[in-house]
Structure formats: C-alpha cells, structure tokens
Design a protein around this motif. Sequence first.
Motif, PDB file in Angstrom:
ATOM      1  N   HIS A 122       1.033   3.967   9.385  1.00 11.45           N
ATOM      2  CA  HIS A 122       0.380   3.743   8.097  1.00 11.45           C
ATOM      3  C   HIS A 122      -0.786   4.730   7.987  1.00 11.45           C
ATOM      4  O   HIS A 122      -1.947   4.364   7.918  1.00 11.45           O
ATOM      5  CB  HIS A 122      -0.122   2.308   7.973  1.00 11.45           C
ATOM      6  CG  HIS A 122      -0.373   1.863   6.556  1.00 11.45           C
ATOM      7  ND1 HIS A 122       0.197   0.725   5.992  1.00 11.45           N
ATOM      8  CD2 HIS A 122      -1.142   2.405   5.588  1.00 11.45           C
ATOM      9  CE1 HIS A 122      -0.224   0.594   4.747  1.00 11.45           C
ATOM     10  NE2 HIS A 122      -1.022   1.595   4.470  1.00 11.45           N
ATOM     11  N   VAL A 170       2.547   9.247  -0.374  1.00 18.61           N
ATOM     12  CA  VAL A 170       1.086   9.274  -0.395  1.00 18.61           C
ATOM     13  C   VAL A 170       0.559  10.239   0.661  1.00 18.61           C
ATOM     14  O   VAL A 170      -0.375  11.002   0.420  1.00 18.61           O
ATOM     15  CB  VAL A 170       0.491   7.879  -0.202  1.00 18.61           C
ATOM     16  CG1 VAL A 170      -1.035   7.952  -0.179  1.00 18.61           C
ATOM     17  CG2 VAL A 170       0.953   6.944  -1.305  1.00 18.61           C
ATOM     18  N   ASN A 292       6.814  -0.796  -2.191  1.00 21.05           N
ATOM     19  CA  ASN A 292       5.441  -1.130  -2.604  1.00 21.05           C
ATOM     20  C   ASN A 292       5.346  -0.863  -4.098  1.00 21.05           C
ATOM     21  O   ASN A 292       5.552   0.271  -4.534  1.00 21.05           O
ATOM     22  CB  ASN A 292       4.413  -0.266  -1.854  1.00 21.05           C
ATOM     23  CG  ASN A 292       4.386  -0.575  -0.367  1.00 21.05           C
ATOM     24  OD1 ASN A 292       5.012  -1.528   0.083  1.00 21.05           O
ATOM     25  ND2 ASN A 292       3.654   0.229   0.399  1.00 21.05           N
ATOM     26  N   TRP A 325      -5.163   1.340 -12.508  1.00 25.35           N
ATOM     27  CA  TRP A 325      -3.717   1.131 -12.666  1.00 25.35           C
ATOM     28  C   TRP A 325      -3.436   0.059 -13.727  1.00 25.35           C
ATOM     29  O   TRP A 325      -4.027  -1.046 -13.687  1.00 25.35           O
ATOM     30  CB  TRP A 325      -3.094   0.718 -11.326  1.00 25.35           C
ATOM     31  CG  TRP A 325      -3.251   1.781 -10.266  1.00 25.35           C
ATOM     32  CD1 TRP A 325      -3.498   3.115 -10.471  1.00 25.35           C
ATOM     33  CD2 TRP A 325      -3.199   1.601  -8.849  1.00 25.35           C
ATOM     34  NE1 TRP A 325      -3.593   3.768  -9.285  1.00 25.35           N
ATOM     35  CE2 TRP A 325      -3.408   2.884  -8.268  1.00 25.35           C
ATOM     36  CE3 TRP A 325      -3.001   0.504  -8.031  1.00 25.35           C
ATOM     37  CZ2 TRP A 325      -3.415   3.068  -6.879  1.00 25.35           C
ATOM     38  CZ3 TRP A 325      -3.005   0.687  -6.649  1.00 25.35           C
ATOM     39  CH2 TRP A 325      -3.207   1.955  -6.091  1.00 25.35           C
ATOM     40  N   TRP A 408      -9.323   3.249   1.914  1.00 22.81           N
ATOM     41  CA  TRP A 408      -9.273   4.671   2.249  1.00 22.81           C
ATOM     42  C   TRP A 408     -10.511   5.403   1.745  1.00 22.81           C
ATOM     43  O   TRP A 408     -11.622   4.887   1.915  1.00 22.81           O
ATOM     44  CB  TRP A 408      -7.938   5.256   1.765  1.00 22.81           C
ATOM     45  CG  TRP A 408      -6.780   4.498   2.341  1.00 22.81           C
ATOM     46  CD1 TRP A 408      -5.925   3.660   1.684  1.00 22.81           C
ATOM     47  CD2 TRP A 408      -6.366   4.456   3.713  1.00 22.81           C
ATOM     48  NE1 TRP A 408      -5.015   3.105   2.563  1.00 22.81           N
ATOM     49  CE2 TRP A 408      -5.270   3.589   3.808  1.00 22.81           C
ATOM     50  CE3 TRP A 408      -6.815   5.079   4.901  1.00 22.81           C
ATOM     51  CZ2 TRP A 408      -4.616   3.319   5.011  1.00 22.81           C
ATOM     52  CZ3 TRP A 408      -6.178   4.811   6.098  1.00 22.81           C
ATOM     53  CH2 TRP A 408      -5.072   3.944   6.142  1.00 22.81           C
TER      54      TRP A 408
END
Length: 448
Positions: A122, A170, A292, A325, A408
């Motif tokens: 990940h 990503v 996802n 989003w 992140w």
Amino acid sequence: MTRSLRFPDGFLWGAATAAYQIEGSPLADGAGPSIWERFAHTPGLMADGDTGDIACDHYRRHAEDVRLMQALGLTSYRFSIAWSRVLPEGTGRVNAKGLDFYARLVDDLLEHGITPNVTLFHWDLPAALDDRGGWLNRDSADWFAEYAQVMFRALDDRVPLWTTLNEPWVVVDGGYLRGTIAPGHRNLYEAPRVTHNLLRASGAAVAAYRAEGRHRIGVVFNLEPKYPASTRQEDRDATRRAHAYMNTQFTDPVLRGVYPEALAALYGAAWPDFPAADLECIRQPVDFVGINYYTRQVVRDDPTQPPLRAAGVPQRQRTHTETGWEVYEQGLIDTLLWFRDRYGTVPVYLTENGAAFYDPPQAAGPVVEDPLRVDYLERHLKTLRRAIDAGVDVRGYYAWSLLDNLEWSLGFAKRFGLYHVDFSTQRRTPKRSALRYAQIIASHGAAL
Ligand SMILES: OC[C@@H]1[C@@H](O)[C@H](O)[C@@H](O)c2nc(CNc3ccccc3)cn21
C-alpha cells in the motif's frame, strides 16, 4: 413492498486501513525506512508538516483498535503490511520483530472473529529498493515476489484473503507523473514503465502464491467512472482517454492480458514496447478483484492538458467531500455493472469506500456527529445492494477508514474515519457513522 436489503450469506462487513497511515513507529524494532519516511520528512511536501512518525500509534495500540473493530461487529479487517518492517532492506534479511507484529495482529483478529484481508503493498516501498531504482527497475517484480513469499510462508495458515497491490494507478499518477506522493517523480517516460513493473510484480506474487498458497489472492484497483460533459465528439473522446488512463490501463492487462490501445497514442514516444512474455506473467488469474470506489468524474476535452487532453468538470450542484470529490453513488453501480460486463464473473470486494467531511465542532462527548458521512454510507450501501441484486458477485464491503489517519500528503486534516482520533491524546471516539454501520452490520443490511 419494500425489498429486503439483506446482503448475501457470508458477505463480509469490514473497514480498511494502511500501514503508513495508522501505525506510527516506522523505524521501531529493526524496521527499515520506506519511501514515505523520506517523503514525509522532506520539508514542504506534507500539509502542516505532518508525518507518519506517530499517526494513530496503531503499532502500539493495535489491541485497543481490534476491540474497536469488534465493537462495530466487523467480520473482516483490511490492512497492509509495511514491507520494510519485515524486510528492512527490501530483500534478503527478515526482521523477526516486524513479522511478529503482524502475526500477533492476525491472531488477535481471528480470536475476535474478524477475517484478516492483507494488502502486501500500500505504497510504502522500502527506501533501500528505491535506491536501486524502485518500480523503474525490472528486478522489482522479483523483489516483490520474494517479499510476498516471506509473508505467505509466515501467515498463509491464518490469512484467507491476500491482495498484492493497492491502486497501482495512484502510485503511477501520483508517484511518478504528478509527484504528489512518494517517491515524488514527475516524468512521463517513467509512468508506463512503473505501471508495467507494478503489474509484473503483482503477477509474480500471484504465481508464487499458486505454488504454495491455500486460500485466495487478488489485486485492488481504484475505479472511477468517467462521464462525458457533453455529446460533442471531442468530449466523448476525452472521456475514453481518461477511462483508459485511470481504469483499463490496469484492469485490462490483468484480466484480459492486453493494454488498452488508447495508451500508445496517449503516451506517444513514452510508450514502451513491452515483451509479450511479460503480459503472460501479468495476466495470472486472480481469485478476486478489490475495487476502491469513491466518486466519478465528468470529463471534457482540454487540449491544454497533454498528454491526456482531458479535464474534470466540477458538478457544483451536488455535495462534495473535503477532498473535493462529488458524492455520486450511482457511479458505484455503473462501475460494478461495467466491470461485470467487461470481465465476467470474477468475484469482487468493495475494498474501499468512504469520505472526508468536515465534522462540525461539538462538545467532547461519547459520539462525534457526522451526518454527511452517515448519508454517504447509507447511499453507497443501498446502491451496493442494488448491484448485487443485478447479479454482480460482491463478497464484502470495507469502509475507508476505521480511524481518522494520515491522508498521505494531505496530512491529518482530511478525516475519513468511522472513529474520530484526537491526535494529541490518541483518544478514539466513535462517530455517528460508526454506530450506524454497526446497526447495518447487525441486521446484515436489513436496517438500511
Ligand atoms: O483518499 C482516501 C483513501 C486513501 O487514504 C487510501 O490510502 C487509498 O487507498 C485511497 N484511494 C482512493 C481513491 N483513489 C484516489 C484518487 C485520486 C487521488 C488519490 C486516490 C482514496 N483513498
């Protein structure tokens, strides 16, 4: 007559996290640094200077957090292994204390009736491997297969669900094209090579699993449906390019053994000539795919944005999350039906779905009120049920995320958790969405 919203027998109700986002103690007990240790400690790259040095302190508080999972009635928990805890140099020497942390976590989950769903990668590549070229080095497939085999031999007697990669798109787009995540490169020529080596690595790990694995292995893609902003041919062409770049660039090689034709034109001279044998490795059959889903994108032609020449069109009339989003649950069923129609009956887990909303200030109490997240959860679970009714083989749902955590490079300010975390005290407080999710789980969906 209101149709029951009960989910299929055996459907898994989960929550998901990732090592660097929650664990803290990144260098404890012999662990080696990852590229995120370096990225997060590079001035100017992380919002508010936030790092994963402590995060949710899960490395030390894992027993408490498993109890939080049990309090919700979770039947599964998706988490990732920090590769450089287990292999501090990425290959070779195994750090027994690192391996032991994950073995104890898995045993604790099983003792609480929670099925472990383990992600091998990940985003937190060992820094020592980045020094050797990282995902740009074709040897990365062998490094990853070696690491995967160490984990299979250590935990496959107790872990029934493995996934190789989380969201290769990503890693490519953020880590090698935009530079927004580790390792922070901005190079069009690197992007397709990283795509290819990530997918080779996933295929090599699946092949290694076939030699000795007892359970099931898959891969996790972020899929974002693309809708043309108008019926103009330019907008429809831009939508197709955006779909190929973000979605079928990854799903087609793994599930069909070919890259979408649009990519060669999109990448132009940067598009490599891959050896055909590589695709045979990449297309190793998987037992399931993790999807996802967060949002959709409405796309228009934009010649000023090479190489994609596409831009998103804001849908200001609808609710948006703190990460910008659009809340668009219809995109979930559209994606699942598209996936089923294109790739057939490969089983699916919805391995991430969630939202960061600004939780209104409120007096410290037993529950944090988060009405927008409750609404998001209900909308998407009802839609998921519709997709299952339409024949999509969905085996489980994982809310992103169990805890507020390090988002992140956006830091701790973007809060996705079912549990609120006070990072100054590490106090966990259930949000209203956690209690609502627990109610839905207890009724196996009927309470929706
Ligand atoms: O952003 C929320 C989560 C993130 O915390 C997870 O680690 C990661 O697996 C994750 N993937 C997405 C969806 N994909 C995405 C799209 C654009 C930028 C970044 C991620 C959202 N999330």
